[in-house]
Motif scaffolding. Sequence first.
Motif, short mmCIF file in Angstrom:
data_model
loop_
_atom_site.label_atom_id
_atom_site.label_comp_id
_atom_site.label_asym_id
_atom_site.label_seq_id
_atom_site.Cartn_x
_atom_site.Cartn_y
_atom_site.Cartn_z
N GLU A 50 0.85 -1.20 0.00
CA GLU A 50 0.00 0.00 0.00
C GLU A 50 0.87 1.24 0.00
O GLU A 50 1.80 1.36 0.82
CB GLU A 50 -0.89 0.02 1.24
N HIS A 67 1.38 5.24 0.64
CA HIS A 67 0.79 6.33 1.42
C HIS A 67 1.29 7.64 0.84
O HIS A 67 2.40 8.08 1.14
CB HIS A 67 1.21 6.23 2.88
N SER A 86 7.62 5.73 6.03
CA SER A 86 6.36 5.00 5.96
C SER A 86 5.65 5.28 4.64
O SER A 86 4.45 5.43 4.59
CB SER A 86 5.46 5.40 7.13
N TYR A 109 5.41 3.27 2.21
CA TYR A 109 4.68 2.06 1.81
C TYR A 109 4.43 1.19 3.03
O TYR A 109 5.21 1.19 3.97
CB TYR A 109 5.51 1.23 0.82
N SER A 110 3.35 0.44 2.98
CA SER A 110 3.13 -0.64 3.94
C SER A 110 3.13 -1.94 3.15
O SER A 110 2.36 -2.10 2.21
CB SER A 110 1.78 -0.51 4.64
N ARG A 132 2.03 -5.52 3.27
CA ARG A 132 1.02 -6.20 4.09
C ARG A 132 1.09 -7.72 3.93
O ARG A 132 1.31 -8.22 2.83
CB ARG A 132 -0.37 -5.68 3.69
N SER A 164 -0.46 -8.20 9.52
CA SER A 164 0.72 -7.44 9.95
C SER A 164 1.30 -6.67 8.76
O SER A 164 1.05 -7.02 7.59
CB SER A 164 1.78 -8.37 10.56
N THR A 165 2.05 -5.63 9.07
CA THR A 165 2.63 -4.81 8.01
C THR A 165 4.08 -4.46 8.34
O THR A 165 4.49 -4.48 9.50
CB THR A 165 1.86 -3.48 7.82
N ALA A 201 6.60 -1.20 7.46
CA ALA A 201 6.68 0.14 6.85
C ALA A 201 8.01 0.28 6.12
O ALA A 201 9.04 -0.17 6.61
CB ALA A 201 6.57 1.20 7.93
#
Length: 414
Positions: free
Chosen positions: A213, A215, A222, A224-225, A227, A232-233, A235
């Motif tokens: 993901e 951002h 942070s 991107y995450s 996943r 859980s993720t 960063a």
Amino acid sequence: MSASGPARQIVVVGGGVAAFSAISELRSRGFDGAITLLSPEGLPYDRPTLSKGYLLGTEDATKIRLAPEAWYAERSIELVPERAVALRPAEGAVELDGGRRLPADRVLLATGGVPRCLGVPGGEAAHTLRDLADSDALRRALAPGARVAVVGAGLIGAEVASAAVVLGAEATLIDPVDPPLVPAVGEALARRLHAMHAERGIRTIVGAPVGIEAHDGAAPGSAYSVRFADGSTVAADAVVAGIGILPDTALAEAAGLEAEGGVIVDDTGATSNPAVFAAGDTCRRRAGDGTLARRSEHWEAAVHSGQVAAAGMLGAEPPQFGAPWLWSDRHGVHVEAVGTLDERHAPGARTVLRMVDGVPQAAFLLAADGHLLGCSAVDLPLVVRAARRIIDRGIVPDPDALADPSADPRKLTR
Ligand SMILES: Cc1cc2nc3c(=O)[nH]c(=O)nc-3n(C[C@H](O)[C@H](O)[C@H](O)COP(=O)(O)OP(=O)(O)OC[C@H]3O[C@@H](n4cnc5c(N)ncnc54)[C@H](O)[C@@H]3O)c2cc1C
């Protein structure tokens, strides 16, 4: 394009080490016809350093060239920095972007591979690493303090994570297999090499991301995450996918050549069209008994297959080579493997380890009849060289000598 009659005009498609080795071999064998090298990236360069010295900034773009510009002129090799867009076997030509057609009575496809992308939502945001521009972009992302998530802890992923920490970035290495690389170097060395990541402050995660993901406008650290299925993720400022390549078979397939996980070639490097040859990461060899070999993605195999194809295009006997070899550099150690360490294809085989203070330095896979099938080692080039001779000459080695750290490598082959 016709294979009848000797070669006079050869067009080589690709500017990697397979193409370079083929054109060198053609001239070394005395071929005095026309050679045109289509190399869209300009002067051919070496790729292994893109995840090592070049990524670290200790080697520059000039240093990694396979030969200086004058080398091509001295050998009357025309270097055309353009892409081939189609093979026209019936017309004896290779078509370039823009429609220009180059006449050819033999063509070598040495188009390499394209990195696999992460096949998850958002996966296209991940860096991949195949060419100079990729390495430049990755280097910019590996700034001190940046967090990088590397998906794939095989050869290239591990090298990128290793370079990341040297450059001051924080690395997380993600792979569903624990430890990675067992088929390449055997279980014991794979465990030792994987453990080195944690010793260097790299976080390792066993798993596979289900999404990346982005951002937009997020604070550094942070962007991107990454996943996972359990929610859980991780960063990260940057995500890297080091999950292998797909052979670049587009031109071959469009021309109707046989391809199955690679452009299929015979022992001479010829494809299903006898005037078209293939070499390097793009090709896959079919043995005389019809079985398809595993496609190699290693530097030396690309060099050798370029030499085989050069001989094949000239109608000469293909040169023979011994056991395959690969290397990798990470965390200041030099890893090599020769032959095979993959026990799955060797029923009854056993592994002999050379240990120092409880740490495996080398692994030897012995067939049920005592012959050596493969060897992997860390910082033991002479042992690997000896193992290669043992395999190539079919010597049955003394297992105790293989395991003995004080044994002189030169005596292992006797
Ligand atoms: C980052 C990295 C690190 C590596 N490290 C190691 C290592 O430590 N040890 C090891 O054994 N191996 C290593 N390898 C693998 C090794 O570099 C490859 O096996 C080798 O480069 C394959 O050579 P190739 O000529 O087949 O393909 P490539 O080097 O990929 O060259 C293919 C060429 O074809 C060109 N091309 C593609 N399509 C066209 C077209 N339509 N028209 C014209 N040109 C085209 C491309 O631009 C490229 O120049 C590494 C690879 C990478 C990417």
